[in-house]
Design a protein around this motif. Sequence first.
Motif, PDB file in Angstrom:
ATOM      1  N   MET A  89      46.705  50.586  45.411  1.00 54.53           N
ATOM      2  CA  MET A  89      47.271  51.195  46.610  1.00 54.53           C
ATOM      3  C   MET A  89      46.222  52.025  47.340  1.00 54.53           C
ATOM      4  N   ASP A  90      45.571  52.951  46.613  1.00 54.90           N
ATOM      5  CA  ASP A  90      44.587  53.814  47.266  1.00 54.90           C
ATOM      6  C   ASP A  90      43.755  54.538  46.221  1.00 54.90           C
ATOM      7  N   ALA A  91      42.453  54.567  46.427  1.00 59.74           N
ATOM      8  CA  ALA A  91      41.545  55.183  45.458  1.00 59.74           C
ATOM      9  C   ALA A  91      41.738  56.685  45.362  1.00 59.74           C
ATOM     10  N   SER A  92      42.010  57.344  46.482  1.00 61.21           N
ATOM     11  CA  SER A  92      42.204  58.798  46.453  1.00 61.21           C
ATOM     12  C   SER A  92      43.440  59.168  45.648  1.00 61.21           C
ATOM     13  N   ALA A 261      38.525  51.249  39.658  1.00 60.98           N
ATOM     14  CA  ALA A 261      37.657  50.377  40.451  1.00 60.98           C
ATOM     15  C   ALA A 261      38.222  48.964  40.517  1.00 60.98           C
ATOM     16  N   THR A 262      38.744  48.494  39.403  1.00 62.35           N
ATOM     17  CA  THR A 262      39.327  47.151  39.370  1.00 62.35           C
ATOM     18  C   THR A 262      40.566  47.080  40.255  1.00 62.35           C
ATOM     19  N   GLY A 263      41.410  48.112  40.206  1.00 64.19           N
ATOM     20  CA  GLY A 263      42.590  48.137  41.064  1.00 64.19           C
ATOM     21  C   GLY A 263      42.228  48.135  42.536  1.00 64.19           C
ATOM     22  N   VAL A 264      41.237  48.946  42.919  1.00 60.80           N
ATOM     23  CA  VAL A 264      40.803  48.984  44.321  1.00 60.80           C
ATOM     24  C   VAL A 264      40.220  47.636  44.722  1.00 60.80           C
ATOM     25  N   CYS A 265      39.527  46.989  43.803  1.00 59.09           N
ATOM     26  CA  CYS A 265      38.955  45.661  44.064  1.00 59.09           C
ATOM     27  C   CYS A 265      40.068  44.666  44.401  1.00 59.09           C
ATOM     28  N   ASN A 358      44.818  47.874  58.487  1.00 56.95           N
ATOM     29  CA  ASN A 358      44.671  46.687  57.655  1.00 56.95           C
ATOM     30  C   ASN A 358      44.279  47.003  56.208  1.00 56.95           C
ATOM     31  N   SER A 359      44.203  48.275  55.870  1.00 53.37           N
ATOM     32  CA  SER A 359      43.918  48.760  54.505  1.00 53.37           C
ATOM     33  C   SER A 359      42.499  48.484  54.033  1.00 53.37           C
ATOM     34  N   VAL A 360      41.902  47.394  54.489  1.00 54.55           N
ATOM     35  CA  VAL A 360      40.565  47.032  54.030  1.00 54.55           C
ATOM     36  C   VAL A 360      39.575  48.154  54.305  1.00 54.55           C
ATOM     37  N   ALA A 361      39.723  48.835  55.446  1.00 54.74           N
ATOM     38  CA  ALA A 361      38.766  49.877  55.817  1.00 54.74           C
ATOM     39  C   ALA A 361      38.742  51.010  54.790  1.00 54.74           C
ATOM     40  N   ARG A 362      39.923  51.420  54.314  1.00 46.03           N
ATOM     41  CA  ARG A 362      39.983  52.472  53.298  1.00 46.03           C
ATOM     42  C   ARG A 362      39.273  52.036  52.023  1.00 46.03           C
TER      43      ARG A 362
END
Length: 395
Positions: A89-92, A261-265, A358-362
């Motif tokens: 969902m989000d790294a932060s 990191a894997t989840g964000v990937c 588009n979420s990709v930017a985050r």
Amino acid sequence: MEAVATSDFYGFTDLLSEAERSALSRLRGLLQEYVRPVLDEYWERGEFPEQIVAPLVDAQLMEPAEVLQAGERPTGLYAGFRNFELGRMDASVATFYNAQSGLFRTTVNLGGSPEQVAQLEPQITSFTYKGVFALTEPEHGSDIAGGLATSAKREQRDGEDGWLINGAKRWIGGAGQADVLAVFARDEADSQVKCFLVPTNAPGVKISKIPGKTSLRIMQNADIELSGVWVSASARLEKINSFADVAACLRNMRSDVAWIATGVCFGAYESARDYVAKRSQFGKPLGSFQLVQEKLAHMLSNATASLAMVVRLTQQQEAGIYRDENSAMAKMFTARMLRETAALAREVCGGNGILLENSVARHHADAEAIYSYEGTHEINSLIIGRAITGVSAFR
């Protein structure tokens, strides 16, 4: 164009129990309902959405009801996939939650005496006692093992034994929301590193938000000044008596970051996959073009390889096998795969890949922070190289 429903081509989630999968499904729903709608606004503002804390805490993700009611205990794989879902969902948000569930909880569980662990563990899992891990310093990051400058000195006050702490910490995520800081300081008597639970409201503690970040903008990182801070002797975690003990904590924590990191990937890949399924150019969906499909295949392969590595690492750790080189390899590899995948995801979205909607930017921006924290690529490479050759290249 209809995309494949699952990204888990190799069925790694089949290794979880039905109760664990149910808890993770509930987490996904919670993230979609409470977190996703506010991410873009708060990322652009560089602020943390405090309204998401209560739903995350109330969900009791560290001790999920589904698992307990099934007569089970949450496994290491469940904890890994919990970080995975948060990261997807989000790294932060994942970093915020892991500051409590991973960094602080690990520090207390590994560094505390049995009495300290028994007292604090229920408060940590319920978030009634919120803590953060405070190791990195303004002038010492990768060289923290030998360079740690924050000092601790035994001192009595009003007849009570305690410690006087002086120094500074930097990049401490979530410090402004915490009740206590797990501060690592060098004992002036023996030059060994010890750990102290320092209340954030203690006299002499100053916490300042680090402004101007272009990555992990939702996560609030802080500078911390410790000027003549006194804590009682009971505030010291009794099993941390050297940097070797700190390294044991880091060995566990790197696996948490590798899962994130894997989840964000996967999040970057899935965001790109969804975009190219709905976006048309030259009268066709972007996903129908050969070059786009090649990039999607490349991204999913990166993500799947990362997932395979962290699953196996966690299985080893659950069997009692903890090696610095194994966790270092997982962190190094997953962060590198994330960086590459996020760049490809941004690429297939074209100019729209830099839009938050588009979420990709985050994911693309956050990949840069993940690549560096909890051990840079270079430091982890040297840990692995030392295991390979038997020779340390650290200077």
